[in-house]
Motif scaffolding. Sequence first.
Motif, PDB file in Angstrom:
ATOM      1  N   SER A  54       0.799  -1.252  -0.073  1.00  0.00           N
ATOM      2  CA  SER A  54      -0.051   0.073  -0.136  1.00  0.00           C
ATOM      3  C   SER A  54       0.867   1.355  -0.126  1.00  0.00           C
ATOM      4  CB  SER A  54      -0.933   0.048   1.268  1.00  0.00           C
ATOM      5  OG  SER A  54       0.030   0.084   2.350  1.00  0.00           O
ATOM      6  N   TRP A  56       0.602   3.490   1.973  1.00  0.00           N
ATOM      7  CA  TRP A  56       1.195   3.478   3.384  1.00  0.00           C
ATOM      8  C   TRP A  56       2.321   2.951   3.760  1.00  0.00           C
ATOM      9  CZ3 TRP A  56       2.874   1.169   7.626  1.00  0.00           C
ATOM     10  CH2 TRP A  56       2.717   1.589   8.791  1.00  0.00           C
ATOM     11  N   PRO A 184      -3.067  -4.640  13.025  1.00  0.00           N
ATOM     12  CA  PRO A 184      -3.811  -3.583  12.628  1.00  0.00           C
ATOM     13  C   PRO A 184      -5.309  -4.118  12.163  1.00  0.00           C
ATOM     14  CG  PRO A 184      -2.158  -3.982  11.010  1.00  0.00           C
ATOM     15  CD  PRO A 184      -1.773  -4.778  12.166  1.00  0.00           C
ATOM     16  N   HIS A 237     -10.413  -1.271   6.386  1.00  0.00           N
ATOM     17  CA  HIS A 237      -9.348  -1.133   7.248  1.00  0.00           C
ATOM     18  C   HIS A 237      -8.190  -0.401   6.875  1.00  0.00           C
ATOM     19  CE1 HIS A 237     -10.492  -4.982  10.127  1.00  0.00           C
ATOM     20  NE2 HIS A 237     -11.416  -3.816  10.006  1.00  0.00           N
ATOM     21  N   ASN A 238      -8.147  -0.179   5.526  1.00  0.00           N
ATOM     22  CA  ASN A 238      -7.023   0.835   4.743  1.00  0.00           C
ATOM     23  C   ASN A 238      -7.417   1.511   3.498  1.00  0.00           C
ATOM     24  OD1 ASN A 238      -6.239  -1.190   2.817  1.00  0.00           O
ATOM     25  ND2 ASN A 238      -4.209  -0.622   2.922  1.00  0.00           N
ATOM     26  N   CYS A 286      -3.487   7.006   9.941  1.00  0.00           N
ATOM     27  CA  CYS A 286      -2.611   6.018  10.544  1.00  0.00           C
ATOM     28  C   CYS A 286      -1.094   6.538  10.171  1.00  0.00           C
ATOM     29  CB  CYS A 286      -2.634   4.767  10.217  1.00  0.00           C
ATOM     30  SG  CYS A 286      -1.734   3.274  10.873  1.00  0.00           S
TER      31      CYS A 286
END
Length: 332
Positions: A54, A56, A184, A237-238, A286
């Motif tokens: 990702s 992230w 997570p 969740h993301n 996050c």
Amino acid sequence: MRKILHMQRIIFLMLGCGGLLMLSGCQGENSRLDQQLKDERTVVLGFAQVGAESSWRLSNTQSIKEAASAEGMQLMYINAEQKQDNQIKAIRSFIAYQVDAILLSPVIETGWENVLNEAKLADIPVILTDREIKTEQPDLYRCFVGSDFHKEGKMAGEFLKKKFKGYKEEINIVELYGTIGSSPAEGRSRGFKEVIKENPNFRVICSRSGDFMHSKGKEIMKDILDEYQDIDVLYSHNDSMTLGAIEAMEEVGIRPGKDIIIITIDGEQKIIDALKQGKVNCVIECNPKLGDTIVDLTKRLLKGENIPRTVFVEDMVFTEWDDLSLIAPRGY
Ligand code: GZL
């Protein structure tokens, strides 16, 4: 003798890890290795990263590489491609090389006792970055640096309670779950469900894992849209999975953020842009930029200082009700 041994270890490690191993800042590594051989004091860190699944994750990796480089530390970075076996192999290579410390972002919470006991026997400290492990042996790692995932889940639940305050109808929620067994995903799900259970009309009608990936998020959302006609909320969740899910919605004429309320976690630029376009309703940040904190703690640890067991980084919440023009560029 030690210098020759050093070179042998570097060659061993590079051969041992095949293509997965990258010495960060590979350009001119020969001169860098020469430098390392000259300077016995160079700290060498082994970094077993989850993968590159990702935006992230890419930002998290970059943050750690930049912080280590700024401190003159040598970072041996291994992309485990989201496989625990690759991370275990990497840790064993770091032990063989006798790195000064190991940074580990454990792809899942369990299955770490054997290899982390090997690191302990080799007297190599381990710092957990980003994700946590479940273990009965607290001395397997020295510190965890990352977000409080349970709190992130609760923040998502609090937004939903506020969004549907006063509603009496049933609210059907779909959950796009991260990697099953990862801290997570477990934390975000637990925190969210703890909050929404206070409201009897909130119902999680479907929860499926997209493994934190854009492609799987889109694929799974397509299937869910085929199976369920009355979806009110997506809790993802993301952001990578969310962006895939938004594509799936728009392909069948569903208006994300309007027909289906969307709550997502990470806070990458693309999802902030979607929030500004009204396609997303709540973004829980996050923070991926853990590098400076991790390198500082590692330095202190190697100097023999006591360091905290857990260091949570602050996460913000951005909602449709905020002045979104105030959100600074995200950088990931
Ligand atoms: C969270 C991190 C998660 C991100 C995802 O700290 O482990 O993994 O939320 C990434 O984007 O895949």
